[in-house]
Design an enzyme around this catalytic site. Structure first.
Site, PDB file in Angstrom:
ATOM      1  N   GLY A  77      -0.242  -6.521  11.207  1.00 21.52           N
ATOM      2  CA  GLY A  77      -1.199  -6.389  12.302  1.00 21.52           C
ATOM      3  C   GLY A  77      -2.099  -5.192  12.061  1.00 21.52           C
ATOM      4  O   GLY A  77      -1.705  -4.235  11.388  1.00 21.52           O
ATOM      5  N   GLN A 134      -8.093   1.400  13.685  1.00 18.19           N
ATOM      6  CA  GLN A 134      -7.375   1.913  12.514  1.00 18.19           C
ATOM      7  C   GLN A 134      -8.272   2.008  11.281  1.00 18.19           C
ATOM      8  O   GLN A 134      -7.933   2.710  10.324  1.00 18.19           O
ATOM      9  CB  GLN A 134      -6.151   1.031  12.202  1.00 18.19           C
ATOM     10  CG  GLN A 134      -5.061   1.156  13.268  1.00 18.19           C
ATOM     11  CD  GLN A 134      -3.876   0.270  12.940  1.00 18.19           C
ATOM     12  OE1 GLN A 134      -3.869  -0.908  13.261  1.00 18.19           O
ATOM     13  NE2 GLN A 134      -2.880   0.830  12.269  1.00 18.19           N
ATOM     14  N   CYS A 153       4.015   1.428  11.242  1.00 20.04           N
ATOM     15  CA  CYS A 153       2.590   1.314  11.533  1.00 20.04           C
ATOM     16  C   CYS A 153       1.809   1.758  10.308  1.00 20.04           C
ATOM     17  O   CYS A 153       2.165   2.758   9.682  1.00 20.04           O
ATOM     18  CB  CYS A 153       2.255   2.216  12.723  1.00 20.04           C
ATOM     19  SG  CYS A 153       0.514   2.199  13.169  1.00 20.04           S
ATOM     20  N   LEU A 154       0.761   1.018   9.972  1.00 18.14           N
ATOM     21  CA  LEU A 154      -0.054   1.384   8.806  1.00 18.14           C
ATOM     22  C   LEU A 154      -0.702   2.757   8.992  1.00 18.14           C
ATOM     23  O   LEU A 154      -1.039   3.417   8.011  1.00 18.14           O
ATOM     24  CB  LEU A 154      -1.130   0.325   8.550  1.00 18.14           C
ATOM     25  CG  LEU A 154      -0.604  -1.059   8.126  1.00 18.14           C
ATOM     26  CD1 LEU A 154      -1.744  -2.063   8.044  1.00 18.14           C
ATOM     27  CD2 LEU A 154       0.140  -0.981   6.795  1.00 18.14           C
ATOM     28  N   HIS A 183       2.186  -3.734  20.292  1.00 22.87           N
ATOM     29  CA  HIS A 183       1.968  -2.578  19.413  1.00 22.87           C
ATOM     30  C   HIS A 183       0.476  -2.446  19.091  1.00 22.87           C
ATOM     31  O   HIS A 183      -0.106  -1.362  19.198  1.00 22.87           O
ATOM     32  CB  HIS A 183       2.793  -2.762  18.127  1.00 22.87           C
ATOM     33  CG  HIS A 183       2.540  -1.735  17.063  1.00 22.87           C
ATOM     34  ND1 HIS A 183       3.523  -0.901  16.582  1.00 22.87           N
ATOM     35  CD2 HIS A 183       1.407  -1.405  16.373  1.00 22.87           C
ATOM     36  CE1 HIS A 183       3.000  -0.105  15.639  1.00 22.87           C
ATOM     37  NE2 HIS A 183       1.716  -0.400  15.499  1.00 22.87           N
ATOM     38  N   GLU A 184      -0.147  -3.574  18.734  1.00 20.57           N
ATOM     39  CA  GLU A 184      -1.571  -3.536  18.376  1.00 20.57           C
ATOM     40  C   GLU A 184      -2.438  -3.210  19.585  1.00 20.57           C
ATOM     41  O   GLU A 184      -3.426  -2.479  19.476  1.00 20.57           O
ATOM     42  CB  GLU A 184      -2.012  -4.867  17.756  1.00 20.57           C
ATOM     43  CG  GLU A 184      -1.316  -5.243  16.462  1.00 20.57           C
ATOM     44  CD  GLU A 184      -1.354  -4.141  15.420  1.00 20.57           C
ATOM     45  OE1 GLU A 184      -2.325  -3.372  15.385  1.00 20.57           O
ATOM     46  OE2 GLU A 184      -0.382  -4.045  14.651  1.00 20.57           O
ATOM     47  N   HIS A 202      -2.876   0.380  20.289  1.00 20.34           N
ATOM     48  CA  HIS A 202      -3.898   1.054  19.468  1.00 20.34           C
ATOM     49  C   HIS A 202      -5.247   1.074  20.185  1.00 20.34           C
ATOM     50  O   HIS A 202      -6.011   2.032  20.056  1.00 20.34           O
ATOM     51  CB  HIS A 202      -4.083   0.337  18.125  1.00 20.34           C
ATOM     52  CG  HIS A 202      -3.061   0.694  17.088  1.00 20.34           C
ATOM     53  ND1 HIS A 202      -2.906   1.972  16.602  1.00 20.34           N
ATOM     54  CD2 HIS A 202      -2.139  -0.056  16.432  1.00 20.34           C
ATOM     55  CE1 HIS A 202      -1.937   1.987  15.690  1.00 20.34           C
ATOM     56  NE2 HIS A 202      -1.447   0.773  15.574  1.00 20.34           N
TER      57      HIS A 202
HETATM   58 ZN    ZN Z   1       0.114   0.300  14.297  1.00 21.10          ZN
END
Ligand code: ZN
Length: 172
Positions: A46, A51, A94-95, A136-137, A140
């Protein structure tokens, strides 16, 4: 399509609240294509636009299919309409918080209203990994990272590790 740089914590941009998209036009489609390619290149499931530094309420996800085929999903202006009381727990990463993982509780089911890649209004009834991932997304989009749910101590330990790992820029 282009692979973009993924911002990592600590970075003030990740804490911005993203703006709703007025219309899913060509710019948004190019952005979603780039986001998907960036996510695949980073082996993520995701990615939110913020991000890669774009403060728009757009998410891409791909939880894959059992046969290994790609299954890209696009969410523009997602809103949670319903979530249930019972929680499920996943170990999240998380990225934007590289190599750090922690168990996080979230509502185990939720209904999400959103616009798809073509700007059509849709409702997704999510549960399991899909429900956790979309929540989660969506965090962000409001400048929230999964580490914000941890104790202060645990969070500061992770932040310390992350700043150590950030390469130091030298001018000589
Ligand atoms: Zn994340």
């Amino acid at each position: 399509m282009a692979v973009k740089t993924i911002l990592t914590e600590p970075n003030d941009i990740l804490r911005k609240v993203s703006e709703p998209v007025e219309k899913v036009g060509n710019d948004e489609k190019i952005l979603m294509d780039d986001m998907l390619e960036t996510m695949y290149a980073a082996n993520g499931i995701g990615l939110a636009a913020i991000q890669i530094g774009v403060p728009k309420r757009i998410i891409v996800m791909d939880l894959g299919k059992k046969d290994g085929k790609k299954d890209p999903r696009y969410f523009v202006n997602p809103v949670i309409k319903n979530k249930n009381q019972s929680k499920s727990t996943y170990e999240e990463g998380c990225l934007s918080v590289p190599n750090q993982f922690a168990e996080i509780d979230r509502p185990s089911k939720c209904d999400v209203e959103y616009l798809n890649y073509n700007g059509e209004r849709k409702i997704l009834k999510a549960e399991g990994l899909l429900a956790t991932c979309i929540q989660h997304e969506m965090d962000h989009l409001d400048g929230i990272l999964f580490i914000d749910y941890l104790s202060k101590l645990k969070r500061s330990m992770i932040l310390k590790k992350l700043s150590k790992n950030k390469s130091t820029r030298i001018v000589v």
